[in-house]
Design a protein around this motif. Sequence first.
Motif, PDB file in Angstrom:
ATOM      1  N   THR A 166      -6.463  10.873   4.817  1.00 25.35           N
ATOM      2  CA  THR A 166      -5.336  10.127   4.236  1.00 25.35           C
ATOM      3  C   THR A 166      -4.252  11.074   3.720  1.00 25.35           C
ATOM      4  O   THR A 166      -3.094  10.692   3.620  1.00 25.35           O
ATOM      5  N   GLY A 222     -14.895   1.674  -1.327  1.00 24.23           N
ATOM      6  CA  GLY A 222     -15.420   0.397  -1.800  1.00 24.23           C
ATOM      7  C   GLY A 222     -14.453  -0.416  -2.637  1.00 24.23           C
ATOM      8  O   GLY A 222     -14.808  -1.473  -3.143  1.00 24.23           O
ATOM      9  N   ARG A 277     -10.122   4.862  -3.029  1.00 27.10           N
ATOM     10  CA  ARG A 277     -11.443   4.832  -3.653  1.00 27.10           C
ATOM     11  C   ARG A 277     -12.380   4.048  -2.740  1.00 27.10           C
ATOM     12  O   ARG A 277     -12.098   2.890  -2.428  1.00 27.10           O
ATOM     13  N   ARG A 296       0.849  -1.189   0.000  1.00 22.26           N
ATOM     14  CA  ARG A 296       0.000   0.000   0.000  1.00 22.26           C
ATOM     15  C   ARG A 296       0.890   1.246   0.000  1.00 22.26           C
ATOM     16  O   ARG A 296       2.050   1.195   0.392  1.00 22.26           O
ATOM     17  N   THR A 297       0.294   2.384  -0.381  1.00 22.60           N
ATOM     18  CA  THR A 297       1.029   3.640  -0.504  1.00 22.60           C
ATOM     19  C   THR A 297       0.824   4.503   0.738  1.00 22.60           C
ATOM     20  O   THR A 297      -0.331   4.697   1.159  1.00 22.60           O
ATOM     21  N   TYR A 298       1.905   5.019   1.297  1.00 20.95           N
ATOM     22  CA  TYR A 298       1.832   5.918   2.462  1.00 20.95           C
ATOM     23  C   TYR A 298       2.799   7.093   2.260  1.00 20.95           C
ATOM     24  O   TYR A 298       3.520   7.167   1.273  1.00 20.95           O
ATOM     25  N   THR A 299       2.748   8.033   3.196  1.00 30.33           N
ATOM     26  CA  THR A 299       3.529   9.270   3.094  1.00 30.33           C
ATOM     27  C   THR A 299       4.572   9.292   4.202  1.00 30.33           C
ATOM     28  O   THR A 299       4.236   9.006   5.366  1.00 30.33           O
ATOM     29  N   PRO A 356      -6.276  -4.514   4.631  1.00 33.93           N
ATOM     30  CA  PRO A 356      -5.178  -5.187   5.329  1.00 33.93           C
ATOM     31  C   PRO A 356      -4.179  -4.222   5.968  1.00 33.93           C
ATOM     32  O   PRO A 356      -3.623  -4.523   7.037  1.00 33.93           O
ATOM     33  N   ALA A 357      -3.945  -3.061   5.363  1.00 37.38           N
ATOM     34  CA  ALA A 357      -2.974  -2.126   5.945  1.00 37.38           C
ATOM     35  C   ALA A 357      -3.531  -1.520   7.233  1.00 37.38           C
ATOM     36  O   ALA A 357      -2.844  -1.470   8.262  1.00 37.38           O
ATOM     37  N   SER A 358      -4.793  -1.071   7.183  1.00 34.26           N
ATOM     38  CA  SER A 358      -5.416  -0.504   8.378  1.00 34.26           C
ATOM     39  C   SER A 358      -5.520  -1.572   9.471  1.00 34.26           C
ATOM     40  O   SER A 358      -5.221  -1.314  10.644  1.00 34.26           O
ATOM     41  N   VAL A 364      -4.114   6.192   8.901  1.00 39.02           N
ATOM     42  CA  VAL A 364      -5.549   6.296   9.184  1.00 39.02           C
ATOM     43  C   VAL A 364      -6.040   4.903   9.568  1.00 39.02           C
ATOM     44  O   VAL A 364      -5.830   3.938   8.830  1.00 39.02           O
ATOM     45  N   ASP A 382       2.071   8.190   9.435  1.00 42.40           N
ATOM     46  CA  ASP A 382       0.785   8.394  10.110  1.00 42.40           C
ATOM     47  C   ASP A 382      -0.277   7.567   9.380  1.00 42.40           C
ATOM     48  O   ASP A 382      -0.570   7.813   8.207  1.00 42.40           O
ATOM     49  N   HIS A 391      -8.958   2.958   9.578  1.00 42.74           N
ATOM     50  CA  HIS A 391     -10.328   3.061   9.043  1.00 42.74           C
ATOM     51  C   HIS A 391     -11.092   1.762   9.243  1.00 42.74           C
ATOM     52  O   HIS A 391     -12.181   1.593   8.680  1.00 42.74           O
TER      53      HIS A 391
END
Length: 307
Positions: free
Chosen positions: A161, A300, A298, A87-90, A113-115, A106, A104, A108
Motif C-alpha cells: 500500500t 480486519g 489495519r 478511502r485514502t490513496y497516494t 469497497p475501494a479494492s 492494491v 496505483d 486485495h
Amino acid sequence: MFAGMAHAASPYRLFDLALVRLCELTHSLSRLTFHGPDVSQMATHAPDQRIKIFFPDAAGRPAALPDRPDWYAVYRAMPPQTRPVMRTYTIRHLRPQAGEVDIDFVLHGEAGPASRWAIRARPGDPVQFVAPNRAHVGEVGGYEWKPTTGTRHVLLIADETALPAVSGILESLAMQPSPPSTQAFIEVGDTDDIMDLPTWPQLDLAWLPRSQSTDGRPPMVAALHRARLPATKAAAATNALPDVDIESQILWDLAAPDDAGFYAWIAGEAASVLAIRHHLVTERGMDRRSLNLMGYWRRGRALADSL
Ligand SMILES: Cc1cc2nc3c(=O)[nH]c(=O)nc-3n(C[C@H](O)[C@H](O)[C@H](O)COP(=O)(O)OP(=O)(O)OC[C@H]3O[C@@H](n4cnc5c(N)ncnc54)[C@H](O)[C@@H]3O)c2cc1C
C-alpha cells in the motif's frame, strides 16, 4: 488530515474525474489513470502526497459531493448508508497539462469497497477526489516525506500500500546529484508483485514476499535485524513512546528531523508498523524524532471516513 479548509484558494478542493486507462503493474497492483476538467488545478507536493477518493455506490451512481468549503460537513451529515465510500490513496503521477492523474491500487480482493471497485472499474467510471488545490498559496500538508538537506542515510520500510509512495521517493532520490545511502525493505504478497524501481550504487533494496515467510511474522518485521541504523542512541528519557491502540486509533508518529543525518519513512499494515516502532525505539534505542511510522491500513478493519 485535511484540516483548515477555506474556499477559492483553499488548500484542498473537490475534483470530478473519470477513469480513462488501467494498467496492470504487477499481480496485485494496478495503475488507474483518471482525467478531469479541473486536474490542471490539482497539485502534489511530495511523493507520498495523500488524497481522498470517493467511489460510486453499488448501483454505479457517482459520488456527488459539492466543491464547497463545507464538503466534509455535507458528507458527515449524510446518512451513513448513503454516504459515498471514502478511502485514502497516494498521487503516483500528476500531469496537469494532460488533465491526468495516476493512482496505483492494491487489488486485495472484494472485501473492501475501494479494492472491489478497482477490480471491476472500466473507462468512464466516475470518482471524486479531495486533493491539493494548485491555487492555494502556502503549506497544504498531506505528506510526510520531509528529509532535511543533511540526510545522508535513509531507511524505507513499506508494504504494497505504501509502494506507490516509496516508488516516488526512490525516483526523487535517484535524481539527486549525490543520493543518500538508502536501505529499503518492501513487503509484497508474492514474487510476481516485484517491480522495477530506480537504483543507484548506494541503494540496498530488499523485496520481502510474504509467500516466502518462514516464521509466521510479517516479513517487514522479520527483516528488521538487517536494518543498518546509526550508532547514536537516544536518551531513554526523551524517547518514551505513548501507547497507541491500533484498533481504535491511527498509528501516525511523525519525525522531527534535526539534521542528524538519518531519516526513516515506514508505512504499512498498522500492527506491523507498531512492531517496527517497538523494535527500533524500545529495543534498539533509535531516536523517535528521526522516524515516520504510519499505519496505512489495519488488518480486519476498514479505515473508513475520518480525515
Ligand atoms: C496515507 C495513505 C496512503 C495510501 N496510499 C495507498 C495507495 O496509493 N494505494 C493503495 O492501494 N492503498 C493505499 N493506502 C491504503 C488504503 O487506504 C487501504 O488499503 C484501504 O483500506 C483500502 O480500502 P478498501 O475499501 O479496499 O478496504 P477497507 O474497506 O478499508 O477494508 C476491508 C478489509 O480489507 C482489508 N484490507 C485493506 N487494505 C488491505 C490490503 N492492502 N491488503 C489486504 N487487506 C486489506 C482490511 O483489513 C479489511 O479487513 C493508503 C493509506 C494511507 C493512510
